[in-house]
Design a protein around this motif. Structure first.
Motif, mmCIF file in Angstrom:
data_model
loop_
_atom_site.group_PDB
_atom_site.id
_atom_site.type_symbol
_atom_site.label_atom_id
_atom_site.label_comp_id
_atom_site.label_asym_id
_atom_site.label_seq_id
_atom_site.Cartn_x
_atom_site.Cartn_y
_atom_site.Cartn_z
ATOM 1 N N ALA A 132 0.863 -1.201 -0.154
ATOM 2 C CA ALA A 132 -0.042 -0.119 -0.054
ATOM 3 C C ALA A 132 0.903 1.411 -0.035
ATOM 4 O O ALA A 132 2.077 1.194 0.593
ATOM 5 C CB ALA A 132 -0.934 -0.115 1.192
ATOM 6 N N GLY A 133 0.392 2.368 -0.647
ATOM 7 C CA GLY A 133 1.260 3.660 -0.718
ATOM 8 C C GLY A 133 1.435 4.542 0.315
ATOM 9 O O GLY A 133 1.876 5.569 0.211
ATOM 10 N N THR A 134 0.913 3.867 1.320
ATOM 11 C CA THR A 134 1.327 4.757 2.837
ATOM 12 C C THR A 134 1.617 3.755 3.830
ATOM 13 O O THR A 134 1.429 2.592 3.755
ATOM 14 C CB THR A 134 -0.032 5.704 3.079
ATOM 15 N N SER A 135 1.835 4.137 5.048
ATOM 16 C CA SER A 135 2.161 3.425 6.176
ATOM 17 C C SER A 135 0.934 3.039 6.800
ATOM 18 O O SER A 135 0.510 3.256 8.101
ATOM 19 C CB SER A 135 3.036 4.338 7.308
ATOM 20 N N VAL A 136 0.073 2.225 6.164
ATOM 21 C CA VAL A 136 -1.190 1.921 6.590
ATOM 22 C C VAL A 136 -1.188 1.137 8.185
ATOM 23 O O VAL A 136 -2.025 1.480 9.129
ATOM 24 C CB VAL A 136 -1.955 1.165 5.766
ATOM 25 N N ASN A 137 -0.402 0.194 8.246
ATOM 26 C CA ASN A 137 -0.311 -0.596 9.651
ATOM 27 C C ASN A 137 0.359 0.287 10.740
ATOM 28 O O ASN A 137 0.008 0.168 11.899
ATOM 29 C CB ASN A 137 0.638 -1.915 9.332
ATOM 30 N N ASP A 138 1.196 1.140 10.653
ATOM 31 C CA ASP A 138 1.725 1.971 11.319
ATOM 32 C C ASP A 138 0.892 2.875 12.018
ATOM 33 O O ASP A 138 0.723 3.069 13.062
ATOM 34 C CB ASP A 138 3.149 2.697 10.932
ATOM 35 N N ILE A 139 0.028 3.568 10.974
ATOM 36 C CA ILE A 139 -0.945 4.446 11.497
ATOM 37 C C ILE A 139 -2.113 3.870 12.160
ATOM 38 O O ILE A 139 -2.405 4.360 13.408
ATOM 39 C CB ILE A 139 -1.279 5.367 10.225
ATOM 40 N N MET A 140 -2.582 2.501 11.638
ATOM 41 C CA MET A 140 -3.678 2.117 12.194
ATOM 42 C C MET A 140 -3.261 1.484 13.680
ATOM 43 O O MET A 140 -3.980 1.367 14.662
ATOM 44 C CB MET A 140 -4.371 0.966 11.367
ATOM 45 N N GLY A 141 -2.037 0.742 13.613
ATOM 46 C CA GLY A 141 -1.399 0.269 15.048
ATOM 47 C C GLY A 141 -1.484 1.295 16.061
ATOM 48 O O GLY A 141 -1.665 0.922 17.296
ATOM 49 N N ALA A 193 -3.693 1.418 19.689
ATOM 50 C CA ALA A 193 -3.017 1.703 20.849
ATOM 51 C C ALA A 193 -3.779 2.920 21.644
ATOM 52 O O ALA A 193 -4.018 2.998 22.843
ATOM 53 C CB ALA A 193 -1.611 1.924 20.710
ATOM 54 N N ALA A 194 -4.072 3.815 20.817
ATOM 55 C CA ALA A 194 -4.720 5.130 21.448
ATOM 56 C C ALA A 194 -5.934 4.470 21.867
ATOM 57 O O ALA A 194 -6.717 4.985 23.146
ATOM 58 C CB ALA A 194 -5.039 6.121 20.500
ATOM 59 N N ILE A 195 -7.019 3.781 21.368
ATOM 60 C CA ILE A 195 -8.084 2.990 21.785
ATOM 61 C C ILE A 195 -7.834 2.357 22.962
ATOM 62 O O ILE A 195 -9.022 2.520 23.973
ATOM 63 C CB ILE A 195 -8.723 2.336 20.482
ATOM 64 N N GLY A 196 -6.844 1.664 22.966
ATOM 65 C CA GLY A 196 -6.718 0.913 24.106
ATOM 66 C C GLY A 196 -6.516 1.729 25.540
ATOM 67 O O GLY A 196 -6.876 1.385 26.474
ATOM 68 N N VAL A 197 -5.555 2.803 25.247
ATOM 69 C CA VAL A 197 -5.114 3.909 26.244
ATOM 70 C C VAL A 197 -6.695 4.356 26.697
ATOM 71 O O VAL A 197 -6.700 4.508 28.004
ATOM 72 C CB VAL A 197 -4.154 4.678 25.736
ATOM 73 N N LEU A 198 -7.308 4.859 25.953
ATOM 74 C CA LEU A 198 -8.716 5.440 26.449
ATOM 75 C C LEU A 198 -9.414 4.432 26.911
ATOM 76 O O LEU A 198 -10.135 4.863 27.968
ATOM 77 C CB LEU A 198 -9.514 5.849 25.098
ATOM 78 N N ALA A 199 -9.699 3.000 26.755
ATOM 79 C CA ALA A 199 -10.173 2.191 27.535
ATOM 80 C C ALA A 199 -9.560 1.726 28.733
ATOM 81 O O ALA A 199 -10.454 1.879 29.911
ATOM 82 C CB ALA A 199 -10.514 1.054 26.598
ATOM 83 N N ALA A 200 -8.477 1.698 28.955
ATOM 84 C CA ALA A 200 -7.644 1.441 30.106
ATOM 85 C C ALA A 200 -7.918 2.517 31.073
ATOM 86 O O ALA A 200 -7.881 2.414 32.287
ATOM 87 C CB ALA A 200 -5.953 1.376 29.907
ATOM 88 N N LEU A 201 -8.004 3.954 30.762
ATOM 89 C CA LEU A 201 -8.039 4.928 31.498
ATOM 90 C C LEU A 201 -9.659 4.788 32.272
ATOM 91 O O LEU A 201 -9.741 5.229 33.135
ATOM 92 C CB LEU A 201 -8.013 6.253 30.539
ATOM 93 N N GLY A 228 -3.709 0.370 36.569
ATOM 94 C CA GLY A 228 -3.320 0.646 35.289
ATOM 95 C C GLY A 228 -3.203 -0.654 34.474
ATOM 96 O O GLY A 228 -3.309 -2.002 35.539
ATOM 97 N N GLN A 229 -2.533 -0.827 33.480
ATOM 98 C CA GLN A 229 -2.420 -2.111 32.633
ATOM 99 C C GLN A 229 -1.523 -1.735 31.445
ATOM 100 O O GLN A 229 -1.301 -0.658 31.054
ATOM 101 C CB GLN A 229 -3.667 -2.799 32.242
ATOM 102 N N GLU A 230 -0.921 -2.803 31.096
ATOM 103 C CA GLU A 230 -0.058 -2.703 29.888
ATOM 104 C C GLU A 230 -1.013 -3.043 28.709
ATOM 105 O O GLU A 230 -1.672 -3.822 28.574
ATOM 106 C CB GLU A 230 1.086 -3.742 29.923
ATOM 107 N N ILE A 231 -0.822 -2.313 27.686
ATOM 108 C CA ILE A 231 -1.456 -2.477 26.382
ATOM 109 C C ILE A 231 -0.294 -2.537 25.393
ATOM 110 O O ILE A 231 0.732 -2.155 25.200
ATOM 111 C CB ILE A 231 -2.096 -1.112 26.094
ATOM 112 N N GLN A 232 -0.624 -3.452 24.458
ATOM 113 C CA GLN A 232 0.253 -3.861 23.384
ATOM 114 C C GLN A 232 -0.525 -3.963 22.161
ATOM 115 O O GLN A 232 -1.622 -4.230 21.905
ATOM 116 C CB GLN A 232 0.915 -5.297 23.510
ATOM 117 N N SER A 233 0.171 -3.180 21.039
ATOM 118 C CA SER A 233 -0.534 -3.064 19.740
ATOM 119 C C SER A 233 0.541 -3.417 18.588
ATOM 120 O O SER A 233 1.801 -3.059 18.902
ATOM 121 C CB SER A 233 -0.789 -1.699 19.449
#
Length: 361
Positions: free
Chosen positions: A141-150, A154-162, A171-176
């Motif tokens: 793909a012509g852009t960093s699709v997985n880096d950006i979505m990854g 992770a941001a979604i996980g942070v918001l859920a963990a908060l 707290g907890q550890e999140i991995q993406s």
């Protein structure tokens, strides 16, 4: 370079105070050439910059003191590096049990977790290059699709963990991870195989569900995608193009019939469209309610009327005092677009302001 910074950018755009810890001399993405030139300015807005050499004991102690003031730690290093520095989740959470710790990796825990990964590595591993390119010619793909979505996941996980921390106090550890992100992008094709028993062909070789769903070359070599995915839309397209003969053909009456004759139909439509100029055709397609799109280069988006007038493209002051137009997050909150709140930071611009009070406390 992209994944962790994207996560931080999303949280910063949403209002968090995000402190970017850079090594002496600054993040290397500030100086990348070519296709990496835009990384830093794109993914590091609304952040503060602090310079620390965490391999030096004094700066490591400052980093640990900084963590003690934080709700969230984001890291995007190879497996084991943060643990070796004493900045892994196990060490930090022992004294800060409320800490939320988001790691951005190539792979989630499992057989591949020690492998190094790049976006193009996982695009090959997870079927995306196979599905994107023509048969036998895999294409990333012509852009960093997985880096950006990854970073986004992770941001979604942070918001859920908060939210969970509000209930539990812990707290907890999140991995993406890049690979698992790309597998999600390929999941519909994996399901297609399980349901049909047939290997999905690459997109350029696919058997389309619709008879007209193609990019056509118009007069002057302009290119335009046109879709007609229902009988009503096909009738409208024939009307726009003056092809009453196609409309009257009983063998083209339904989408299923048209799909059977798709190569012939696309070819004859292409011959008709080759005589049209986009400036003349586009208003007619618009009036007929047909889906269409010009093939646009990224540089042309800087002047896109919708992106600009809807408030999705705004100016940002760069670290050297120049101005760039930046694309905001693709959402509104209460009718408001989260925007640029701070100029792009210079290397270490906030070191004293952030770390000075910690040294005096």
């Amino acid at each position: 370079m992209v994944m962790g910074p994207t996560c931080g950018m999303i949280l910063a755009d949403l209002g968090a105070e995000v402190i970017k810890v850079e090594p002496p001399g600054g993040d290397k993405t500030r100086r990348l050439p070519g296709l990496g030139m835009g990384f830093f300015r794109t993914f590091n807005r609304n952040k503060k910059s602090v310079v620390l050499d965490v391999r030096e004991p004094a700066d490591l102690a400052r980093a640990q003191a900084l963590v003690a003031t934080a709700d969230v730690v984001l890291e995007n290093f190879r497996p084991g590096l943060m643990d070796s520095l004493g900045l892994g989740y196990a060490a930090l959470s022992a004294t800060h049990p409320g800490l939320i710790y988001a790691s951005h990796k190539g792979f989630l825990p499992g057989p591949y977790e020690q492998r190094l990964a790049l976006d193009e590595v996982v695009q090959n591993m997870a079927g995306l290059t196979y599905m994107t390119g023509p048969q036998g010619r895999p294409l990333r793909a012509g852009t960093s699709v997985n880096d950006i979505m990854g970073g986004m996941f992770a941001a979604i996980g942070v918001l859920a963990a908060l939210q969970e921390r509000q209930r539990t106090g812990r707290g907890q550890e999140i991995q993406s991870a890049l690979f698992e992100n790309c597998c999600l992008l390929s999941a519909q094709h994996m399901m297609q195989f399980q349901m049909s028993g047939e290997v999905p062909p690459p997109f350029p070789s696919r058997i389309s569900a619709w008879s007209v769903y193609d990019t056509f070359t118009l007069a002057g070599d302009e290119q335009l995608f046109i879709g007609a995915v229902s009988d009503k839309q096909f009738q409208a397209l024939c009307g726009v193009l003056g092809r009453d003969d196609l409309l009257a053909d009983p063998t083209l009456a339904t989408n299923a019939q048209r799909v059977e004759r798709r190569p012939e139909l696309v070819r004859t439509l292409g011959e008709t469209l080759a005589a049209w100029r986009a400036a003349d055709l586009v208003p007619r397609l618009e009036d007929a309610g047909l889906p269409y799109a010009a093939v646009v280069r990224p540089d042309q988006l800087v002047d896109d009327v919708h992106l600009r007038d809807s408030g999705g493209l705004v100016p940002m002051t760069n670290e050297d005092g120049s101005t760039s137009q930046v694309v905001l997050l693709p959402l509104t909150l209460g009718g408001r677009r989260p925007g640029v709140r701070h100029p792009l930071p210079r290397v270490g611009e906030h070191t004293e302001a952030v770390l000075g009070p910690l040294a005096r406390s």
